[in-house]
Design an enzyme around this catalytic site. Sequence first.
Site, mmCIF file in Angstrom:
data_model
loop_
_atom_site.group_PDB
_atom_site.id
_atom_site.type_symbol
_atom_site.label_atom_id
_atom_site.label_comp_id
_atom_site.label_asym_id
_atom_site.label_seq_id
_atom_site.Cartn_x
_atom_site.Cartn_y
_atom_site.Cartn_z
ATOM 1 N N PRO A 9 0.757 -1.254 0.000
ATOM 2 C CG PRO A 9 -0.196 -1.103 2.122
ATOM 3 C CD PRO A 9 0.588 -2.014 1.247
ATOM 4 C CE LYS B 161 -2.822 3.580 -10.155
ATOM 5 N NZ LYS B 161 -2.957 2.462 -9.241
ATOM 6 C CE LYS C 212 -0.519 4.417 -2.561
ATOM 7 N NZ LYS C 212 -0.589 3.008 -2.946
#
Lengths: 317, 317, 317, 317
Positions: free
Chosen positions: A87, A192, A267
């Site tokens: 994560p 991304k 995030k």
Amino acid sequence: MCLLIFRLKSSTWINMAGVRRFSKVGFVGLGNMGGHMARNILKKGYELTVFDIDKSAMSNLVKDGAKTASSITEMVKDVDVLISMLPSNQQVLDCYTGDNGILSSVKKNVLLIDSSTIDPFVSKEISIKAEKKEVKFIDSPVSGGINAARDGTLTFMVGGSNANFEAAKSILEAMGSRIVHCGDVGMGQAAKLCNNMLLAISMIGTAEIFNLGQRLGLKENVLNDIVNSSSGKCWSSELYNPVPGLLPDVPSSKNYEGGFSTLLMTKDLSLAQSAATRTDALIPLGSLAYQLYKMLNSHGLSQKDFSIIYQFIRGKC
Amino acid sequence: MCLLIFRLKSSTWINMAGVRRFSKVGFVGLGNMGGHMARNILKKGYELTVFDIDKSAMSNLVKDGAKTASSITEMVKDVDVLISMLPSNQQVLDCYTGDNGILSSVKKNVLLIDSSTIDPFVSKEISIKAEKKEVKFIDSPVSGGINAARDGTLTFMVGGSNANFEAAKSILEAMGSRIVHCGDVGMGQAAKLCNNMLLAISMIGTAEIFNLGQRLGLKENVLNDIVNSSSGKCWSSELYNPVPGLLPDVPSSKNYEGGFSTLLMTKDLSLAQSAATRTDALIPLGSLAYQLYKMLNSHGLSQKDFSIIYQFIRGKC
Amino acid sequence: MCLLIFRLKSSTWINMAGVRRFSKVGFVGLGNMGGHMARNILKKGYELTVFDIDKSAMSNLVKDGAKTASSITEMVKDVDVLISMLPSNQQVLDCYTGDNGILSSVKKNVLLIDSSTIDPFVSKEISIKAEKKEVKFIDSPVSGGINAARDGTLTFMVGGSNANFEAAKSILEAMGSRIVHCGDVGMGQAAKLCNNMLLAISMIGTAEIFNLGQRLGLKENVLNDIVNSSSGKCWSSELYNPVPGLLPDVPSSKNYEGGFSTLLMTKDLSLAQSAATRTDALIPLGSLAYQLYKMLNSHGLSQKDFSIIYQFIRGKC
Amino acid sequence: MCLLIFRLKSSTWINMAGVRRFSKVGFVGLGNMGGHMARNILKKGYELTVFDIDKSAMSNLVKDGAKTASSITEMVKDVDVLISMLPSNQQVLDCYTGDNGILSSVKKNVLLIDSSTIDPFVSKEISIKAEKKEVKFIDSPVSGGINAARDGTLTFMVGGSNANFEAAKSILEAMGSRIVHCGDVGMGQAAKLCNNMLLAISMIGTAEIFNLGQRLGLKENVLNDIVNSSSGKCWSSELYNPVPGLLPDVPSSKNYEGGFSTLLMTKDLSLAQSAATRTDALIPLGSLAYQLYKMLNSHGLSQKDFSIIYQFIRGKC
């Protein structure tokens, strides 16, 4: 597929396109995404060893045929390729460069694939250390979310050398339907982050105009028709509209459940912000998008789909 | 077209679809857009009277067969339908509600079509006054720019009653290829402002990610491929990319000439800002987009295509 | 004060400084602020007629000695000076320029003082119409809030000619302790909007650094000491700190009750935004401050003091 | 002061307050600030060894009585206290934790004082490594700029233990007039970043209202008087006004020369942005201020005083 014939011959072999493939696969990080991804590797007949600090996550995979390792060090000894799905920057760093991390005990020539979404500079840092150990490393973050992870239809954005990209292709194809080479190490992350930052910006923009339009007296379906046949069109307006009821199967029509959570969007925006700060890139809208999503998180909306920004802007949550 | 046969019969008549049409047309505002639009009306065989405070603008139309009026009052006396194409709220207000404006002398039942891009509340204000005089009014701003104005392929976003929309269709079709009914008076403006605000936001976002990507080491064509096959896709990234060379025929590949000027985008964002302020609508990104385009204007870029934001963000202009 | 002696002589007279003064005063708008202001006029011995659409608001003033009018038209007939204190552009416009508004029946040479906080362009618009009727008009918005209104210690920011400013001084002194001449009509509004926009910006900035500091591990009182003896110092950090407990008597230490409401701050920012949009002034932080305060309003915080932004930024409300 | 008597006795000794003091001082980083700071240490009679990769910077100090070291390693061997003044996170990290850095060869109990302005997390990282070597470390960034560095009137914001703060006081007093203890290691940085972020925000806000005021017709000196006696007052409006001519001795009145450069402000905002990203702190205005200052840098204004934002907002540079 005739690939099966080849795979029986040896644990490491050449596929039809002449590219080295793997049979002994390691997988670290069996969370929401990683669990599905590991399962798809098993389904394709690979020998899989898994590791996660959460033992219950491992036991699920054992039922499906995976072996477990008691530590990263143990796992690393006996795999040709290793995939990680973790994560955060810090967890990836610990996993790879920590005292008992992957790089402390990995054999030469193993291919390391990090599919976590992290800072491209962290990917590069790991890559430099991997190279010193003559180990191959690529970053390979995904898009598509939990459903695509389950269905094996993820998109992988790969950063690494041509050779490593080619080497990784077959194992990535076990988990995804689209494998894109984005450049050197870190460029998978870069691609991304850039995509998701634009996604966040156009989602917020879509939310703003549908709210504004409504307050001006414009019907939602009229605005929908106009925007999506005009220059305002974007993925968020056309295929993921944040207004409930305009599209049947999107999160906004299902109480903003499922989809891509506000927390994960925040995030990614945080990573984009860091990357921009580091490279002195100007991102006025990207920065403000990040601030807005942080706001949503701190107002209890972290688990909702990120299209919930529409309701926040309307003052409805 | 058999429409010509009908048109000979009377100055105001029924077209094939049973809708009232016009032959005596007035046109106010012969600027970059209005000049082309008026010419297309002439080409379709309408009897046209034009007015502009700039006499040279009128003389161009006279060559093409238009009559001129010496004042708005004079023009208004003898037309069935009147189209205005003016640059600002104030000019539209003056033209319609000023002491010698259209409403001071217009006959009952004339159809007034304002194709200017203005504040939807100004459109409504005029409409209320028009109604008191039993005159029909619609707002009908356009998109498509100068080329579409010249080629008669504009999109008209119409705000007004169903009856007035139907009545206006045929004359609008002389100038455009797409006529969309957006709702009551003002909704044409609302639709345009909403679309263009999202356009500005997604253009700036596109500029931000291409600059950020480049600074991270990502090749422009790679990012282009990824974004345009992913969730970041928007009209600006796909069909109007601000990075020179990615698309052949867009302004960014032609030194940001032609296209939709920064000045006009700023004007539309200013109208969106006013509409949002008036209706208490939250537009964090729309507001910042407006500020950024104002900045471009004040830094000498007002005549460049609005995709020049890419170069501004890079510090290259 | 010897002023009382003079006042007995005639209804319109010369005060000690040679400036024309008034005895018959009208007051329109007896809300939270206006009620207190009207009462202070009574206390200074003026003959006062009041009007408000809310009759109960008038009856309170009657107890204190005011006369009431049944309409604006009636009130206007018999006053030398009239003060208005109304909540919005539209209400001020209606009150002054409406069919039965002040300007419809006011006598020549009466002095009209609008103490509402409104768009400076609306003040100018009224002023132009007043001039045509040979009536004097000044804008004179206040600062200081309800407590200062009650105590007669308001600051008045006056826009109007020198002569009108001088003429208005004595009556304004009945309600305030500081009367500042800011320039021509509209400049009182301009000054107030500019001040309050900077106030909002520096308040939000103060909230941001106290939250950031805390998350970094910095004690609030330490940051307080440093900022307020350094270049970060502002009125909000020094005298109105949004962190509960740092200052004893500010709203943040009293559950954000009292003080200057988020709703009123949002209104002033909205007026500043409109003024900036109209004059093409760049206000990136002012715009974002406006968006943030709108957000607070739509999240149920409109009645809290505007320093509540600190809690919003922390995600605590 | 009788301190002199004590200092003669030994190179490391106890001052009147019982705190350890130093005579052998090392200084790394002799740039615009560091050069002046080192000179002030010499003036107070300390024995000083300096190091800088730029040899000419060292030779200037030699004239004033300093010794030079050929490397950091060499310097570190023979000092009781070492002060560093370096431009970036990376340079501080290299200098302290690099292969031949300070921590590689420093003796126990030496006091390390980093006066660079850097990320508080980098300060903490170094501190943890220093502690392992039983070396003392404090962060101690400064404010006051080049003039205060030259005059020995800097403010030092110190992060570190009470004991280390007390130990550092005397040497810091050789360079500054105000030494503030902000908390544990990193808190000096935190305090500086918070203060400067609020400074940037209030400076931009001041620039915005003076531009807006002017466009509305308000005289600059009138607005100046009003704001600085009202709630909009901040250090930037009162003591460092960005409008040329309002204050005699500020950079805005000297073509924005001198003062605190846009480049340094951008750096501090970048550090604040990183700190906020890391701690999930919401900084909407701080983020936008950072973007705006980055814009100024990329538009050729990096060497101008940061109050030049006023001219940028006006479109004058």
